[in-house]
Scaffold this active site. Sequence first.
Site, short mmCIF file in Angstrom:
data_model
loop_
_atom_site.label_atom_id
_atom_site.label_comp_id
_atom_site.label_asym_id
_atom_site.label_seq_id
_atom_site.Cartn_x
_atom_site.Cartn_y
_atom_site.Cartn_z
CB SER A 50 -0.79 0.02 1.15
OG SER A 50 -1.13 1.20 1.80
N GLY A 51 0.45 2.18 -0.92
CA GLY A 51 1.25 3.47 -0.90
C GLY A 51 1.04 4.43 0.65
CG LEU A 52 -2.40 5.11 3.84
CD1 LEU A 52 -2.19 6.59 4.19
CD2 LEU A 52 -3.89 4.59 4.08
CG ASP A 62 -0.81 7.85 0.10
OD1 ASP A 62 0.05 7.58 -0.72
OD2 ASP A 62 -1.93 7.23 -0.08
CG ASP A 89 -1.03 2.13 -3.92
OD1 ASP A 89 -1.27 2.65 -5.08
OD2 ASP A 89 -1.41 2.55 -2.85
CG ASP A 91 1.26 6.29 -5.29
OD1 ASP A 91 0.04 5.76 -4.83
OD2 ASP A 91 2.18 6.84 -4.74
CD GLU A 118 -3.80 6.48 -6.95
OE1 GLU A 118 -3.64 5.49 -6.34
OE2 GLU A 118 -4.20 7.70 -6.57
CE LYS A 124 -1.74 9.22 -3.91
NZ LYS A 124 -2.04 7.72 -3.45
CG ASN A 126 -5.18 8.17 0.91
OD1 ASN A 126 -6.43 8.24 1.24
ND2 ASN A 126 -4.41 6.98 0.83
CB SER A 127 -8.81 7.70 -2.71
OG SER A 127 -7.96 7.27 -3.85
NE ARG A 163 -6.79 3.98 -6.15
CZ ARG A 163 -6.07 3.88 -4.99
NH1 ARG A 163 -5.48 3.09 -4.76
NH2 ARG A 163 -6.54 5.01 -4.09
CG HIS A 194 -10.85 3.43 -4.22
ND1 HIS A 194 -11.29 2.91 -3.15
CD2 HIS A 194 -9.67 4.27 -3.75
CE1 HIS A 194 -10.43 2.93 -2.06
NE2 HIS A 194 -9.83 3.90 -2.35
#
Length: 544
Positions: A50-52, A62, A89, A91, A118, A124, A126-127, A163, A194
């Site tokens: 996970s990027g986060l 992130d 991930d 990104d 994504e 980027k 975080n979503s 993504r 997502h």
Amino acid sequence: MTDSATTQIRRTTRLRQMLQSAELEFICEAHNGISARIVEEAGFHGIWASGLAISAQFGVRDNNEASWTQVVEVCEFMADVTRIPILLDGDTGYGNFNNMRRLVKKLEQRGVAGVCIEDKIFPKTNSFIAGERQPLAEVNEFCGKIAAGKDSQGDDDFCIVARVEALIAGWDIAEALRRAEAYRRAGADAILIHSKLARPDQILEFASEWANRSPLVIVPTKYYSTPTEVFRKANISLVIWANHMIRSAVSAMQKAAAEIHREQSLIEIEDRIATVDEIFRLQGADELEAAEERYFSSLRDDTKAIVLAATRGEGFANLTDDRPKVMLPIGGKPLLRHLVDKFKKRGIDEITVVAGYKSESIDVQGIRLLVNQEHASTGELSSLACATGEFSDDMVLSYGDLLFRSYILRDLTGHKAAITVVVDSKQRDNRQTADLAWCSQADDRSMWGQAVLLRKIAAADGDTPPHGRWIGLVRVRGEGRQWLERTLGELQARPDFAQLGLPDLLNALVERGHPVHVWYVNGHWLDVNSLKDLESAGSFTAGT
Ligand code: SPV
Ligand code: MG
């Protein structure tokens, strides 16, 4: 998938199978080697890098603050300690199509099975942070990135998951579907759809419209209360539990840190946290031990060392008021530390030091410290007698004030005789010492390795010249230990035992007919007996 299957097939193939299988599969976040191992041990068949979580374990945001190579490095640590596939991930692919190409190549080299990219803009966010404000990538540009990635992979089974962030950015299902379809056509192996809603409605609607055109991947971080069966019914292929290892680690660390800080003690926490042995297990310490047995046994000695360091030492004025001479600093560290390091370097880890004078000042790590309580009125053999419990069939006895080049110990421990002493043939004329050695043959420097026996150790007697000077090192092996113990026991019965030194023991062994072998050296050592020696010791250690 069976566990035996997970160990034999390539990771890329396994990830592809998970995406394509009719079963609902699960992968779990990991953010470093140890968490990856924990995820694998828990039974997961795949890891979400996970990027986060990876940015969080670095303590950065992130937002692509960690460089892509730093992320890939973390992946490599995870791949090294696991066998299950890792989906990174990735990104936005860390740049344009060209960066994506290089990313895919590097991931393949590091054992990563797939990457998810994504459709946002680098750098980027975080979503879950102001998702609506995040611009999406232009569809064609993103398709080019997917195609470039696919064209760069060397392994046909390496997976690229596209993504779709349309729902995060506030677009409708139609836009999400339009994008997903374009990405599928560009070559994406699966679509990650997502959503940040607390309910799975968007995801379910998307899945229904998507109608299995390609595998669907979801991240139910926000709609976590949805029963998993709902995902199964919606024909989702892969569920990512995206951040739960870093979050559980953070809660556990926050609690532990607060408690240790508050209590100023470890007593409450100790039984509630992983043992140090558990950490060793997760690090694979056992494997290293087994490998050492296989590859390192010739270097890893079972030899023990016994070091005699009970005296204050004469000739150091007030330098030894508060410590014995073995604790005098040479080149920044105590003399004894130099000696101990020499033993350790040779793989001799069991080191017993018999101290006496100011023994409390000996704070050298990695030794067993024994104290000759009678040090003020007794000599070396009394100190040695304190250590008989530490005797072994393979040991080196040493004075504590010695410095020598590494090869001297290496050659001595390679010598197979039951008892061997090291004699320096350069010091034949030294009249200051009582450690002069008379041997069966003189050292003509051409007899390296030949059997030479000790006749006696004593001070110069003026008649026969000695063959050298015993340097204070004795190697004892096998039956040599019994000879030594027996002889030491006999000497203990003598009324003058308290005055006897190691040379008396060696002479007694010779008198009893036990062969004491001589290993000649030619300099390359010194003992520290005076302030002047202390000075030369500084330059000596610099050169060893
Ligand atoms: C991650 O785990 O870094 C993800 C998933 O990208 S999310 O945080 O939900 O965006
Ligand atoms: Mg991410």
